[in-house]
Design a protein around this motif. Sequence first.
Motif, PDB file in Angstrom:
ATOM      1  N   LEU A 176       2.088 -41.984  -4.182  1.00  0.00           N
ATOM      2  CA  LEU A 176       1.971 -40.866  -3.244  1.00  0.00           C
ATOM      3  C   LEU A 176       1.200 -39.711  -3.877  1.00  0.00           C
ATOM      4  N   TYR A 220      -2.346 -40.646  -3.693  1.00  0.00           N
ATOM      5  CA  TYR A 220      -2.784 -40.581  -2.295  1.00  0.00           C
ATOM      6  C   TYR A 220      -3.084 -39.131  -1.900  1.00  0.00           C
ATOM      7  N   ILE A 221      -2.187 -38.229  -2.254  1.00  0.00           N
ATOM      8  CA  ILE A 221      -2.382 -36.803  -1.953  1.00  0.00           C
ATOM      9  C   ILE A 221      -3.615 -36.268  -2.682  1.00  0.00           C
ATOM     10  N   HIS A 235      -4.669 -46.507  -4.396  1.00  0.00           N
ATOM     11  CA  HIS A 235      -3.632 -45.573  -4.857  1.00  0.00           C
ATOM     12  C   HIS A 235      -2.415 -46.348  -5.358  1.00  0.00           C
ATOM     13  N   LYS A 276      -6.722 -37.492  -0.983  1.00  0.00           N
ATOM     14  CA  LYS A 276      -6.849 -36.874   0.342  1.00  0.00           C
ATOM     15  C   LYS A 276      -7.304 -35.416   0.244  1.00  0.00           C
ATOM     16  N   SER A 320       2.455 -37.691   3.211  1.00  0.00           N
ATOM     17  CA  SER A 320       1.534 -36.896   2.397  1.00  0.00           C
ATOM     18  C   SER A 320       1.225 -35.559   3.063  1.00  0.00           C
ATOM     19  N   GLU A 321       0.996 -35.571   4.368  1.00  0.00           N
ATOM     20  CA  GLU A 321       0.708 -34.312   5.082  1.00  0.00           C
ATOM     21  C   GLU A 321       1.862 -33.325   4.979  1.00  0.00           C
ATOM     22  N   MET A 377       2.454 -43.273   5.293  1.00  0.00           N
ATOM     23  CA  MET A 377       1.968 -42.569   4.101  1.00  0.00           C
ATOM     24  C   MET A 377       1.210 -41.293   4.478  1.00  0.00           C
ATOM     25  N   ASP A 378       0.439 -41.330   5.550  1.00  0.00           N
ATOM     26  CA  ASP A 378      -0.280 -40.123   5.992  1.00  0.00           C
ATOM     27  C   ASP A 378       0.691 -39.018   6.381  1.00  0.00           C
TER      28      ASP A 378
END
Length: 151
Positions: free
Chosen positions: A18, A21-22, A88, A25, A61-62, A57-58
């Motif tokens: 994560l 991923y962040i 990721h 992004k 993360s958001e 996951m989106d």
Amino acid sequence: MTGREDQKANDLFFTCSLIDYIARKTKNKRSAVVNALGRTSVSKIYDLADVYHSDNMDTVSEDFIASAHISEGTFDNVAAARYAVPSHWDIGKVYKRLILGIARERDLPVVDALFEAYNSFVSDKIDDYNSSFYYDAPQNILNAFLTGAIE
């Protein structure tokens, strides 16, 4: 223990994935993401990873990007890569192994070891997808961290 590894190791794997991923992004270094999240949020992700893992996951993360006020950066190691880019999940596994090694070798709680890993020179080396360091043997990556040098 159910499955191939300890549940907390799997939770750490998700936490590191994560974070990556962040970072991708928001185009930030992994250390910037970890430091922006802070110990409270990182501990929350680690403690509730089994819950977050079942969510999108989106969305997850958001939520953390917003709560930590992580803004768009300029570090884009994915765009800069000249070769195949690891996912990721791939990088999460690299960091998981490093962090567990640091925790074991230095007798640290996992979250403390996580902050040490992401705020070390090794993190910059792992995140250089134009080098071969990120897919080096886990023990070699740990040894680089412990000795402060890549041999």
